[in-house]
Design a protein around this motif. Structure first.
Motif, PDB file in Angstrom:
ATOM      1  N   GLU A  50       0.837  -1.207   0.000  1.00  0.00           N
ATOM      2  CA  GLU A  50       0.000   0.000   0.000  1.00  0.00           C
ATOM      3  C   GLU A  50       0.871   1.256   0.000  1.00  0.00           C
ATOM      4  O   GLU A  50       0.568   2.244  -0.684  1.00  0.00           O
ATOM      5  N   TYR A  51       1.981   1.219   0.733  1.00  0.00           N
ATOM      6  CA  TYR A  51       2.915   2.358   0.794  1.00  0.00           C
ATOM      7  C   TYR A  51       3.448   2.688  -0.602  1.00  0.00           C
ATOM      8  O   TYR A  51       3.480   3.856  -1.007  1.00  0.00           O
ATOM      9  N   CYS A  54       0.782   4.294  -2.730  1.00  0.00           N
ATOM     10  CA  CYS A  54       0.583   5.700  -2.348  1.00  0.00           C
ATOM     11  C   CYS A  54       1.690   6.581  -2.929  1.00  0.00           C
ATOM     12  O   CYS A  54       1.440   7.718  -3.361  1.00  0.00           O
ATOM     13  N   ASP A  83      -4.164  13.206   0.237  1.00  0.00           N
ATOM     14  CA  ASP A  83      -4.609  11.992   0.939  1.00  0.00           C
ATOM     15  C   ASP A  83      -3.521  10.930   0.923  1.00  0.00           C
ATOM     16  O   ASP A  83      -3.283  10.254   1.941  1.00  0.00           O
ATOM     17  N   ALA A  84      -2.853  10.787  -0.231  1.00  0.00           N
ATOM     18  CA  ALA A  84      -1.793   9.768  -0.349  1.00  0.00           C
ATOM     19  C   ALA A  84      -0.611  10.100   0.560  1.00  0.00           C
ATOM     20  O   ALA A  84      -0.028   9.213   1.191  1.00  0.00           O
ATOM     21  N   LYS A  86      -0.702  11.819   3.411  1.00  0.00           N
ATOM     22  CA  LYS A  86      -1.110  11.537   4.793  1.00  0.00           C
ATOM     23  C   LYS A  86      -1.019  10.051   5.088  1.00  0.00           C
ATOM     24  O   LYS A  86      -0.546   9.631   6.144  1.00  0.00           O
ATOM     25  N   ARG A  87      -1.490   9.252   4.120  1.00  0.00           N
ATOM     26  CA  ARG A  87      -1.477   7.795   4.311  1.00  0.00           C
ATOM     27  C   ARG A  87      -0.045   7.267   4.362  1.00  0.00           C
ATOM     28  O   ARG A  87       0.253   6.329   5.107  1.00  0.00           O
ATOM     29  N   GLU A  90       1.215   7.648   7.863  1.00  0.00           N
ATOM     30  CA  GLU A  90       0.604   6.628   8.730  1.00  0.00           C
ATOM     31  C   GLU A  90       1.244   5.265   8.509  1.00  0.00           C
ATOM     32  O   GLU A  90       1.543   4.536   9.460  1.00  0.00           O
ATOM     33  N   LEU A  91       1.462   4.917   7.232  1.00  0.00           N
ATOM     34  CA  LEU A  91       2.018   3.602   6.900  1.00  0.00           C
ATOM     35  C   LEU A  91       3.464   3.468   7.368  1.00  0.00           C
ATOM     36  O   LEU A  91       3.894   2.388   7.781  1.00  0.00           O
TER      37      LEU A  91
END
Length: 357
Positions: A50-51, A54, A83-84, A86-87, A90-91
């Motif tokens: 997912e990282y 993003c 959004d990407a 920020k994610r 988090e990741l």
């Protein structure tokens, strides 16, 4: 960190390929080990996948913004890129936590030993309540509990109780319960209405697998069999089914009487003795690694006062993490996940801080 992640992704792909080979499928031990390794790596691989997606989203959005003139489209691309980003932050934190060294005992069943301390009958009553708290908590997680030994007093209290909790990941949660628990309340037997303080100790030990080398020499053990005593049970006071083991080198004495069969009680007693000897080894190792001890929450000193249950004010305070909750009734009924989650978060934060240092 990213070099290590790339290595782990490659390892995950290797395992996935190996699991399709007939030679591995036919070797159940090998197959189980690979499945376990794959399961352990899955969350990390998913987070890293997912990282990377993003990151691609950010790069693609930047490239498209250079050539895009439509204001609405540009706004949408900026929002997508934000959004990407920020994610990604988090990741990165999630992956750091997932890369922390795992406790090899985390997935194991546990043996819990509760003993009344200061406070006489009131401490024994509180020990029984804490035992019931853990039983309710285990039930909420669909774990099974089984008493190994219990020393009850006539008014419903327990001087001591030892029980097993069988369930995946039991140790990873229950290990934070080791230490001294303190209760402050007016005992039912107190006519003056004064608040008393009593204590109990809780020891949480991982069940020891057969492949862990815990040497118990025959010459170091005395085995006594006797009639079980206590309340109820067809075989209580009728057969010599209870078993007591005395381990001379450590002075440890364990007792099991809850099964009808002497063999079953003997197996339980040896399982408990192995766990206690393994626990001593772990404690000695932790003492030798002082820095590791300081970086952990609640898996160290058994004499540490970890929690206070204040009945007049309806509050529970965990002293290790300065957490106070005003829901004592729910906690005594087994709702302790919030406390455990807070301990896990504090433990991870300390380990991350040490890793960054």
């Amino acid at each position: 960190m990213f070099d290590k992640l790339e290595d782990l992704v490659r390892r995950f792909e290797e395992i996935t390929n190996e699991l399709t080979e007939p030679s591995v499928v036919n070797d159940q031990n090998r197959f189980r080990k690979l499945m376990k390794e794959q399961s352990d790596l899955q969350p990390l691989v998913d987070a890293y996948t997912e990282y990377r997606k993003c990151q691609e989203t950010v790069e693609d959005s930047l490239a498209m913004l250079e050539s895009e003139s439509d204001d609405e489209m540009r706004e949408m691309l900026k929002e997508e890129m934000s959004d990407a980003k920020k994610r990604i932050i988090e990741l990165e934190q999630e992956m750091k936590i997932l890369l922390l060294p795992k406790d090899p005992n985390d997935e194991k069943n546990v043996i819990v030993e509760i003993r009344a301390g200061a406070g006489g009958d009131e401490a024994a009553l509180f020990a029984a309540e804490i035992y019931r708290m853990y039983v309710h908590y285990a039930e909420s997680r669909r774990w099974k509990t089984e008493i190994v030994e219990c020393d009850e007093i006539g008014i419903g209290g327990m001087k001591s109780v030892t029980f097993m909790i069988n369930g995946q990941g039991a140790y990873s949660m229950m290990k934070y319960e080791s230490g001294v628990h303190r209760v402050q309340r007016v005992p039912e037997t107190e006519s003056g209405g004064r608040i008393h303080t009593s204590t109990i100790s809780v020891a949480v030990m991982p069940e020891v697998d057969e492949d862990i080398d815990i040497k118990i020499e025959d010459k170091d053990i005395r085995i006594d069999v006797m009639r079980a005593s206590g309340n109820g049970g067809q075989c209580v006071n009728t057969t010599d089914s209870a078993v007591r083991l005395t381990h001379y080198p450590t002075g440890i004495v364990v007792y099991s009487q809850t099964e009808k069969s002497q063999l079953q009680n003997k197996a339980k007693a040896f399982a408990l003795l192995r766990a206690k000897l393994y626990d001593i080894e772990q404690q000695q190792r932790h003492d030798a690694e002082a820095e590791m001890r300081r970086s952990q929450i609640g898996t160290g000193d058994r004499s540490e006062k970890i929690r206070t249950y204040n009945f007049p004010q309806g509050r529970v305070t965990d002293h290790r993490i300065n957490l106070t909750l005003y829901k004592l009734d729910k906690i005594m009924n087994g709702d302790i996940q919030e406390i455990i989650d807070a301990c896990i978060a504090a433990d991870q934060a300390k380990k991350l801080a040490n890793m960054n240092d």
